[in-house]
Design a protein around this motif. Structure first.
Motif, PDB file in Angstrom:
ATOM      1  N   ARG A 220       0.855  -1.195   0.000  1.00 53.99           N
ATOM      2  CA  ARG A 220       0.000   0.000   0.000  1.00 53.99           C
ATOM      3  C   ARG A 220       0.881   1.231   0.000  1.00 53.99           C
ATOM      4  O   ARG A 220       1.893   1.298   0.706  1.00 53.99           O
ATOM      5  N   LEU A 221       0.509   2.226  -0.809  1.00 49.24           N
ATOM      6  CA  LEU A 221       1.173   3.529  -0.819  1.00 49.24           C
ATOM      7  C   LEU A 221       0.228   4.566  -0.244  1.00 49.24           C
ATOM      8  O   LEU A 221      -0.963   4.575  -0.563  1.00 49.24           O
ATOM      9  N   VAL A 222       0.756   5.437   0.597  1.00 49.21           N
ATOM     10  CA  VAL A 222      -0.064   6.452   1.259  1.00 49.21           C
ATOM     11  C   VAL A 222       0.634   7.798   1.162  1.00 49.21           C
ATOM     12  O   VAL A 222       1.842   7.900   1.420  1.00 49.21           O
ATOM     13  N   GLU A 223      -0.126   8.826   0.802  1.00 52.82           N
ATOM     14  CA  GLU A 223       0.397  10.198   0.850  1.00 52.82           C
ATOM     15  C   GLU A 223      -0.306  10.947   1.968  1.00 52.82           C
ATOM     16  O   GLU A 223      -1.531  10.971   2.033  1.00 52.82           O
ATOM     17  N   ILE A 224       0.477  11.526   2.848  1.00 53.04           N
ATOM     18  CA  ILE A 224      -0.085  12.277   3.967  1.00 53.04           C
ATOM     19  C   ILE A 224       0.819  13.464   4.252  1.00 53.04           C
ATOM     20  O   ILE A 224       2.036  13.319   4.398  1.00 53.04           O
ATOM     21  N   PHE A 229       4.610   7.227   1.881  1.00 55.73           N
ATOM     22  CA  PHE A 229       5.125   6.045   2.569  1.00 55.73           C
ATOM     23  C   PHE A 229       4.599   4.792   1.873  1.00 55.73           C
ATOM     24  O   PHE A 229       3.479   4.776   1.359  1.00 55.73           O
ATOM     25  N   SER A 230       5.413   3.763   1.871  1.00 57.20           N
ATOM     26  CA  SER A 230       4.990   2.480   1.319  1.00 57.20           C
ATOM     27  C   SER A 230       4.945   1.441   2.430  1.00 57.20           C
ATOM     28  O   SER A 230       5.788   1.447   3.331  1.00 57.20           O
ATOM     29  N   TYR A 231       3.955   0.551   2.346  1.00 64.41           N
ATOM     30  CA  TYR A 231       3.755  -0.465   3.372  1.00 64.41           C
ATOM     31  C   TYR A 231       3.660  -1.841   2.721  1.00 64.41           C
ATOM     32  O   TYR A 231       3.078  -1.997   1.646  1.00 64.41           O
ATOM     33  N   PHE A 232       4.228  -2.833   3.384  1.00 65.53           N
ATOM     34  CA  PHE A 232       4.206  -4.213   2.908  1.00 65.53           C
ATOM     35  C   PHE A 232       3.877  -5.117   4.093  1.00 65.53           C
ATOM     36  O   PHE A 232       4.297  -4.847   5.215  1.00 65.53           O
ATOM     37  N   TRP A 233       3.153  -6.198   3.831  1.00 69.45           N
ATOM     38  CA  TRP A 233       2.912  -7.156   4.906  1.00 69.45           C
ATOM     39  C   TRP A 233       3.017  -8.580   4.367  1.00 69.45           C
ATOM     40  O   TRP A 233       2.916  -8.821   3.166  1.00 69.45           O
ATOM     41  N   LEU A 247       3.860  -6.421   9.541  1.00 68.48           N
ATOM     42  CA  LEU A 247       3.563  -5.234   8.735  1.00 68.48           C
ATOM     43  C   LEU A 247       4.721  -4.250   8.847  1.00 68.48           C
ATOM     44  O   LEU A 247       5.125  -3.883   9.956  1.00 68.48           O
ATOM     45  N   PHE A 248       5.250  -3.831   7.691  1.00 69.33           N
ATOM     46  CA  PHE A 248       6.414  -2.953   7.656  1.00 69.33           C
ATOM     47  C   PHE A 248       6.106  -1.675   6.874  1.00 69.33           C
ATOM     48  O   PHE A 248       5.264  -1.681   5.963  1.00 69.33           O
ATOM     49  N   GLY A 249       6.812  -0.602   7.206  1.00 69.90           N
ATOM     50  CA  GLY A 249       6.658   0.661   6.500  1.00 69.90           C
ATOM     51  C   GLY A 249       8.000   1.281   6.179  1.00 69.90           C
ATOM     52  O   GLY A 249       9.011   1.013   6.844  1.00 69.90           O
ATOM     53  N   THR A 250       8.030   2.123   5.154  1.00 69.72           N
ATOM     54  CA  THR A 250       9.263   2.790   4.731  1.00 69.72           C
ATOM     55  C   THR A 250       9.347   4.189   5.326  1.00 69.72           C
ATOM     56  O   THR A 250       8.413   4.672   5.978  1.00 69.72           O
TER      57      THR A 250
END
Length: 340
Positions: A220-224, A229-233, A247-250
């Motif tokens: 998942r990519l999120v703009e805030i 940020f990109s997230y992978f699980w 669950l990990f995030g960049t």
């Protein structure tokens, strides 16, 4: 509608669009905000392998991938067709609007496994993952890019911007300041940044921990607040004495897409049943607690905060306002719970 066989839920024009069913018996249900079924449509014996919704203020396009065995010069291969459907509300002389659902085009043997779109500054960007098994002994995925001005025209996904190792057909992308950020999972987790024309490509492979017999589940990519940020699980389809779903995030990709810094976001080795249809809210289960599900918000630094617990029901979609669409206890019906 078959609640326990729901595969997709989307929101359009103050309504919910839900795909449910099984091989050759899929239905598109249109529900109002109270989850009352307004009407239903059949996909007419279409065996849906993958589906994506493309939504603007006036209409919805649905891109459906179906599988088929094709012949090439010397052998056979498992390929894909693309079917396009549209949904819109047609004004009627009577008081109620008519809901139109129709098949508009088929791309036979397109070999697109997944097509997604993102609208930014009145331009709709399209990314298609095209599987090609005809020219390579090893499977390869072509990442194709196109743009349109709206949903009145289908994209011409002829331009390949990158050839990637065969993916799991799971990817996400967003557009910010005329740059595309793409995350893809395969044997690895990959981040890609390119300009709006698909040029000046930057690529980073992330070293995200993966236990034996496990795989990357989704991304998942999120703009805030002007940060991305990109997230992978992770998950597993195999038997293991000890599962390790995480669950990990960049870090902020706008600052440095080449950064390989990642962080584990939930203090649990059993994060599963991830629900992430709204960018800034993620739902999940952890440990082996079947009766509890959690959801957290994402703060300006890309971290999960304000964790809340939901008891007894299983949320499957974050809906309008603070509504949570949940399975009933027996999973035979849907109900709405207000998120606090």
């Amino acid at each position: 509608m078959t609640p326990d066989l729901i595969s997709h839920i989307e929101q359009f024009n103050n309504h919910y669009l839900i795909i449910s069913g099984y091989s050759g018996n899929y239905t598109l249900s249109v529900l109002d905000r109270t989850l009352k079924i307004i009407t239903e449509f059949s996909f007419d014996n279409v065996d849906i392998w993958n589906a994506n919704f493309h939504i603007d203020e006036n209409k919805v396009l649905i891109s459906i991938a179906t599988t088929e065995t094709f012949k090439n010069e010397k052998n056979k291969y498992q390929g894909f067709n693309t079917l396009w459907y549209e949904v819109y509300f047609k004004k009627s002389i009577l008081s109620k609007n008519k809901i139109v659902f129709q098949h508009i085009e088929t791309w036979p043997q397109s070999d697109f496994t997944s097509i997604k779109s993102y609208c930014d500054k009145n331009v709709r960007y399209w990314i298609g993952l095209k599987q090609n098994k005809k020219k390579f002994k090893e499977r390869r995925t072509f990442i194709n890019l196109a743009t349109t001005s709206d949903l009145k025209q289908l994209p011409q996904l002829n331009k390949s911007i990158l050839v990637h190792n065969s993916t799991k057909h799971k990817f996400d992308f967003i557009v910010s300041e005329e740059n595309l950020f793409i995350s893809i999972i395969s044997e690895n987790c990959t981040l890609i940044k390119t300009n709006s024309k698909g040029e000046n490509i930057q690529l980073q492979e992330l070293n995200i921990p993966l236990k034996k017999l496990h795989e990357y589940a989704d991304c998942r990519l999120v703009e805030i607040e002007n940060k991305i940020f990109s997230y992978f699980w992770t998950t597993s389809q195999e038997y293991s004495k000890k599962y390790q779903f995480e669950l990990f995030g960049t870090e902020n990709l706008k600052e440095n897409v080449y950064s390989d810094k990642i962080s584990k976001l939930i203090d649990s080795d059993f994060v599963h049943s991830v629900t992430w249809n709204k960018p800034k809210i993620v739902g999940y289960k952890k440990v082996y607690e079947e009766s509890k599900k959690y959801y957290s918000e994402i703060n300006e630094n890309g971290k999960l905060v304000n964790e809340k617990i939901i008891e007894s029901v299983t949320p499957i979609h974050f809906g309008f306002d603070n509504d949570l669409i949940c399975f009933s206890t027996d999973k035979k019906e849907l109900e709405i719970v207000i998120r606090k």
